[in-house]
Design a protein around this motif. Structure first.
Motif, PDB file in Angstrom:
ATOM      1  N   UNK A  16       0.818  -1.216   0.000  1.00 53.53           N
ATOM      2  CA  UNK A  16       0.000   0.000   0.000  1.00 53.53           C
ATOM      3  C   UNK A  16       0.853   1.268   0.000  1.00 53.53           C
ATOM      4  N   UNK A  17       2.187   1.119   0.090  1.00 54.09           N
ATOM      5  CA  UNK A  17       3.070   2.280   0.027  1.00 54.09           C
ATOM      6  C   UNK A  17       3.532   2.808   1.376  1.00 54.09           C
ATOM      7  N   UNK A  18       3.270   2.075   2.464  1.00 48.44           N
ATOM      8  CA  UNK A  18       3.694   2.519   3.791  1.00 48.44           C
ATOM      9  C   UNK A  18       5.184   2.301   4.020  1.00 48.44           C
ATOM     10  N   UNK A  19       5.755   3.150   4.872  1.00 48.24           N
ATOM     11  CA  UNK A  19       7.169   3.013   5.238  1.00 48.24           C
ATOM     12  C   UNK A  19       7.229   2.395   6.622  1.00 48.24           C
ATOM     13  N   UNK A  20       7.965   1.314   6.741  1.00 48.50           N
ATOM     14  CA  UNK A  20       7.949   0.469   7.920  1.00 48.50           C
ATOM     15  C   UNK A  20       9.322   0.452   8.587  1.00 48.50           C
ATOM     16  N   UNK A  21       9.386   0.790   9.885  1.00 49.61           N
ATOM     17  CA  UNK A  21      10.639   0.750  10.631  1.00 49.61           C
ATOM     18  C   UNK A  21      10.446  -0.104  11.878  1.00 49.61           C
ATOM     19  N   UNK A  46      -8.746  15.564   6.583  1.00 54.04           N
ATOM     20  CA  UNK A  46      -8.466  16.761   7.374  1.00 54.04           C
ATOM     21  C   UNK A  46      -7.125  16.677   8.110  1.00 54.04           C
ATOM     22  N   UNK A  47      -6.510  15.518   8.092  1.00 53.55           N
ATOM     23  CA  UNK A  47      -5.220  15.318   8.757  1.00 53.55           C
ATOM     24  C   UNK A  47      -4.085  15.760   7.829  1.00 53.55           C
ATOM     25  N   UNK A  48      -2.909  16.071   8.401  1.00 48.78           N
ATOM     26  CA  UNK A  48      -1.762  16.423   7.543  1.00 48.78           C
ATOM     27  C   UNK A  48      -1.438  15.293   6.561  1.00 48.78           C
ATOM     28  N   UNK A  49      -0.772  15.639   5.487  1.00 48.25           N
ATOM     29  CA  UNK A  49      -0.388  14.652   4.472  1.00 48.25           C
ATOM     30  C   UNK A  49       0.663  13.669   4.955  1.00 48.25           C
ATOM     31  N   UNK A  50       1.376  14.024   6.039  1.00 48.17           N
ATOM     32  CA  UNK A  50       2.404  13.165   6.610  1.00 48.17           C
ATOM     33  C   UNK A  50       1.961  12.673   7.983  1.00 48.17           C
ATOM     34  N   UNK A  51       2.136  11.385   8.233  1.00 49.60           N
ATOM     35  CA  UNK A  51       1.744  10.795   9.508  1.00 49.60           C
ATOM     36  C   UNK A  51       2.854   9.887  10.002  1.00 49.60           C
ATOM     37  N   UNK A  52       3.169   9.992  11.310  1.00 48.45           N
ATOM     38  CA  UNK A  52       4.117   9.080  11.942  1.00 48.45           C
ATOM     39  C   UNK A  52       3.341   8.324  13.020  1.00 48.45           C
ATOM     40  N   UNK A  53       3.298   7.009  12.893  1.00 48.41           N
ATOM     41  CA  UNK A  53       2.548   6.158  13.817  1.00 48.41           C
ATOM     42  C   UNK A  53       3.513   5.346  14.664  1.00 48.41           C
ATOM     43  N   UNK A  55       2.971   7.855   5.112  1.00 51.46           N
ATOM     44  CA  UNK A  55       2.910   7.309   6.466  1.00 51.46           C
ATOM     45  C   UNK A  55       4.143   6.498   6.833  1.00 51.46           C
ATOM     46  N   UNK A  56       4.682   6.812   8.007  1.00 54.73           N
ATOM     47  CA  UNK A  56       5.790   6.062   8.593  1.00 54.73           C
ATOM     48  C   UNK A  56       5.241   5.288   9.788  1.00 54.73           C
ATOM     49  N   UNK A  57       5.580   4.014   9.877  1.00 55.00           N
ATOM     50  CA  UNK A  57       5.177   3.202  11.018  1.00 55.00           C
ATOM     51  C   UNK A  57       6.415   2.775  11.792  1.00 55.00           C
TER      52      UNK A  57
END
Length: 199
Positions: free
Chosen positions: A44-49, A130-137, A191-193
Protein backbone atom coordinates in the motif's frame (compact mmCIF):
# COMPACT_ATOMS: atom_id res chain seq x y z
CA UNK A 1 -2.84 -18.76 -30.46
CA UNK A 2 -5.98 -17.51 -32.27
CA UNK A 3 -7.15 -13.92 -32.03
CA UNK A 4 -10.40 -15.08 -30.40
CA UNK A 5 -8.51 -16.97 -27.68
CA UNK A 6 -6.25 -13.93 -27.05
CA UNK A 7 -9.25 -11.71 -26.33
CA UNK A 8 -11.53 -14.12 -24.54
CA UNK A 9 -9.29 -16.91 -23.32
CA UNK A 10 -10.52 -20.47 -22.87
CA UNK A 11 -11.98 -22.33 -19.95
CA UNK A 12 -8.67 -23.92 -18.98
CA UNK A 13 -6.18 -21.12 -19.83
CA UNK A 14 -5.36 -18.71 -17.02
CA UNK A 15 -3.94 -15.28 -17.68
CA UNK A 16 -0.67 -14.27 -16.05
CA UNK A 17 -2.58 -11.94 -13.75
CA UNK A 18 -4.91 -14.74 -12.60
CA UNK A 19 -1.93 -17.02 -11.95
CA UNK A 20 -0.23 -14.28 -9.93
CA UNK A 21 -3.42 -13.69 -7.89
CA UNK A 22 -3.77 -17.41 -7.24
CA UNK A 23 -0.13 -17.62 -6.13
CA UNK A 24 -0.58 -14.55 -3.89
CA UNK A 25 -3.73 -15.95 -2.22
CA UNK A 26 -2.13 -19.36 -1.80
CA UNK A 27 1.06 -17.96 -0.29
CA UNK A 28 -0.73 -15.54 2.08
CA UNK A 29 -3.42 -17.99 3.19
CA UNK A 30 -1.43 -19.50 6.06
CA UNK A 31 0.90 -16.57 6.60
CA UNK A 32 1.22 -15.29 10.20
CA UNK A 33 -0.63 -12.00 10.82
CA UNK A 34 2.56 -9.98 11.37
CA UNK A 35 4.08 -11.09 8.05
CA UNK A 36 0.79 -10.55 6.21
CA UNK A 37 0.47 -7.04 7.67
CA UNK A 38 4.04 -6.15 6.66
CA UNK A 39 3.49 -7.45 3.12
CA UNK A 40 0.19 -5.60 2.61
CA UNK A 41 1.34 -2.42 4.36
CA UNK A 42 4.35 -2.13 2.08
CA UNK A 43 2.22 -2.97 -0.96
CA UNK A 44 0.00 0.00 0.00
CA UNK A 45 3.07 2.28 0.03
CA UNK A 46 3.69 2.52 3.79
CA UNK A 47 7.17 3.01 5.24
CA UNK A 48 7.95 0.47 7.92
CA UNK A 49 10.64 0.75 10.63
CA UNK A 50 11.03 -2.15 13.06
CA UNK A 51 12.19 -1.23 16.59
CA UNK A 52 13.36 -3.63 19.31
CA UNK A 53 13.16 -1.05 22.13
CA UNK A 54 12.11 2.52 22.94
CA UNK A 55 15.60 3.86 22.24
CA UNK A 56 15.30 2.61 18.64
CA UNK A 57 11.84 4.22 18.39
CA UNK A 58 13.32 7.59 19.40
CA UNK A 59 16.31 7.18 17.07
CA UNK A 60 14.11 6.26 14.08
CA UNK A 61 11.80 9.18 14.89
CA UNK A 62 14.78 11.55 14.78
CA UNK A 63 15.87 10.00 11.47
CA UNK A 64 12.40 10.72 10.03
CA UNK A 65 12.59 14.32 11.26
CA UNK A 66 16.01 14.73 9.68
CA UNK A 67 15.01 13.08 6.39
CA UNK A 68 12.06 15.46 6.01
CA UNK A 69 13.65 18.54 7.62
CA UNK A 70 10.92 18.72 10.29
CA UNK A 71 13.10 19.77 13.25
CA UNK A 72 11.74 22.80 15.12
CA UNK A 73 8.55 22.78 13.04
CA UNK A 74 4.90 22.20 14.06
CA UNK A 75 3.08 18.91 14.48
CA UNK A 76 -0.35 17.67 15.53
CA UNK A 77 -0.55 15.26 18.45
CA UNK A 78 -3.58 14.56 20.64
CA UNK A 79 -1.99 11.99 22.96
CA UNK A 80 -0.17 13.24 26.11
CA UNK A 81 1.93 10.06 26.26
CA UNK A 82 3.64 11.15 23.00
CA UNK A 83 4.22 14.82 23.88
CA UNK A 84 7.70 14.15 25.30
CA UNK A 85 8.95 12.92 21.90
CA UNK A 86 7.89 16.21 20.35
CA UNK A 87 9.29 18.30 23.20
CA UNK A 88 12.68 16.55 23.03
CA UNK A 89 12.94 17.59 19.37
CA UNK A 90 11.65 21.16 19.86
CA UNK A 91 8.45 20.56 17.90
CA UNK A 92 5.48 22.80 18.62
CA UNK A 93 2.22 20.87 19.07
CA UNK A 94 0.09 23.44 20.94
CA UNK A 95 -2.27 25.11 18.48
CA UNK A 96 -0.13 24.52 15.37
CA UNK A 97 -0.98 26.75 12.41
CA UNK A 98 1.02 24.88 9.78
CA UNK A 99 1.61 21.31 11.02
CA UNK A 100 4.07 19.24 8.99
CA UNK A 101 2.83 15.89 10.32
CA UNK A 102 0.61 14.01 12.76
CA UNK A 103 2.27 11.94 15.51
CA UNK A 104 -0.08 9.29 16.87
CA UNK A 105 -0.53 5.77 18.10
CA UNK A 106 -3.38 3.65 16.72
CA UNK A 107 -6.00 1.18 17.86
CA UNK A 108 -4.77 -1.72 15.72
CA UNK A 109 -2.87 -2.75 12.60
CA UNK A 110 -5.09 -4.70 10.18
CA UNK A 111 -3.16 -7.55 8.55
CA UNK A 112 -5.48 -8.62 5.73
CA UNK A 113 -5.45 -5.16 4.11
CA UNK A 114 -2.30 -3.57 5.54
CA UNK A 115 -4.23 -0.66 7.05
CA UNK A 116 -4.11 1.34 10.30
CA UNK A 117 -7.21 1.49 12.53
CA UNK A 118 -7.74 4.82 14.32
CA UNK A 119 -10.36 6.24 16.66
CA UNK A 120 -11.12 9.57 18.29
CA UNK A 121 -8.44 8.73 20.87
CA UNK A 122 -5.76 9.35 18.24
CA UNK A 123 -7.33 11.74 15.70
CA UNK A 124 -10.24 13.35 17.63
CA UNK A 125 -13.12 14.02 15.22
CA UNK A 126 -10.93 14.68 12.18
CA UNK A 127 -11.65 12.84 8.96
CA UNK A 128 -8.59 11.37 7.19
CA UNK A 129 -8.65 14.14 4.57
CA UNK A 130 -8.47 16.76 7.37
CA UNK A 131 -5.22 15.32 8.76
CA UNK A 132 -1.76 16.42 7.54
CA UNK A 133 -0.39 14.65 4.47
CA UNK A 134 2.40 13.16 6.61
CA UNK A 135 1.74 10.79 9.51
CA UNK A 136 4.12 9.08 11.94
CA UNK A 137 2.55 6.16 13.82
CA UNK A 138 3.97 4.40 16.85
CA UNK A 139 2.51 0.92 17.36
CA UNK A 140 3.44 -2.42 18.87
CA UNK A 141 3.56 -5.90 17.37
CA UNK A 142 0.77 -7.01 19.75
CA UNK A 143 -1.59 -4.58 17.97
CA UNK A 144 -1.46 -6.59 14.73
CA UNK A 145 -4.75 -8.39 14.14
CA UNK A 146 -6.27 -10.33 11.24
CA UNK A 147 -9.10 -8.05 10.06
CA UNK A 148 -11.36 -5.07 10.82
CA UNK A 149 -13.93 -7.22 12.65
CA UNK A 150 -11.22 -8.31 15.08
CA UNK A 151 -10.26 -4.65 15.46
CA UNK A 152 -13.78 -3.63 16.40
CA UNK A 153 -13.99 -6.51 18.90
CA UNK A 154 -10.68 -5.35 20.42
CA UNK A 155 -12.00 -1.80 20.78
CA UNK A 156 -15.18 -3.09 22.45
CA UNK A 157 -13.14 -5.21 24.87
CA UNK A 158 -10.52 -2.52 25.57
CA UNK A 159 -12.90 0.34 26.40
CA UNK A 160 -15.88 -1.54 27.90
CA UNK A 161 -18.01 1.59 28.52
CA UNK A 162 -16.33 4.70 27.07
CA UNK A 163 -16.30 3.62 23.44
CA UNK A 164 -14.29 5.93 21.21
CA UNK A 165 -16.01 7.52 18.24
CA UNK A 166 -14.74 8.29 14.73
CA UNK A 167 -13.40 4.77 14.15
CA UNK A 168 -11.73 4.71 10.73
CA UNK A 169 -8.86 3.17 8.80
CA UNK A 170 -6.21 4.62 6.54
CA UNK A 171 -5.10 2.17 3.90
CA UNK A 172 -3.35 4.02 1.08
CA UNK A 173 0.05 5.56 1.74
CA UNK A 174 0.97 6.76 -1.73
CA UNK A 175 -1.02 8.33 -4.53
CA UNK A 176 -2.44 5.67 -6.84
CA UNK A 177 -0.69 5.52 -10.20
CA UNK A 178 -4.03 4.93 -11.86
CA UNK A 179 -7.28 6.04 -10.26
CA UNK A 180 -9.73 3.17 -9.91
CA UNK A 181 -12.93 2.62 -7.98
CA UNK A 182 -11.03 0.95 -5.09
CA UNK A 183 -9.30 4.25 -4.32
CA UNK A 184 -12.45 6.37 -4.71
CA UNK A 185 -12.92 8.66 -1.71
CA UNK A 186 -9.65 7.59 -0.07
CA UNK A 187 -6.89 10.01 0.77
CA UNK A 188 -3.28 8.89 0.35
CA UNK A 189 -0.98 9.75 3.26
CA UNK A 190 2.80 9.65 3.48
CA UNK A 191 2.91 7.31 6.47
CA UNK A 192 5.79 6.06 8.59
CA UNK A 193 5.18 3.20 11.02
CA UNK A 194 7.53 2.74 13.97
CA UNK A 195 6.70 -0.80 15.06
CA UNK A 196 7.91 -1.70 18.53
CA UNK A 197 8.44 -5.38 19.37
CA UNK A 198 6.48 -6.21 22.55
CA UNK A 199 5.77 -9.94 22.22
Amino acid sequence: MSLFRKFFGTGNDSSDEEKENELHSFSTENMPADELFTLNFRKNGGKFLYCENLTEVKNHFEDILEENDWFESEAICYEPKLFSMLEENKLNYTKPENPKFLLASCENLIADEGSILFSSNQIKQNKPQELPGNIVIIATTSQIIENKSDGLREIKKRYEKDYPTNITTIKYFEKAKEEDFLHYGSVAKNLYLLLLEDL
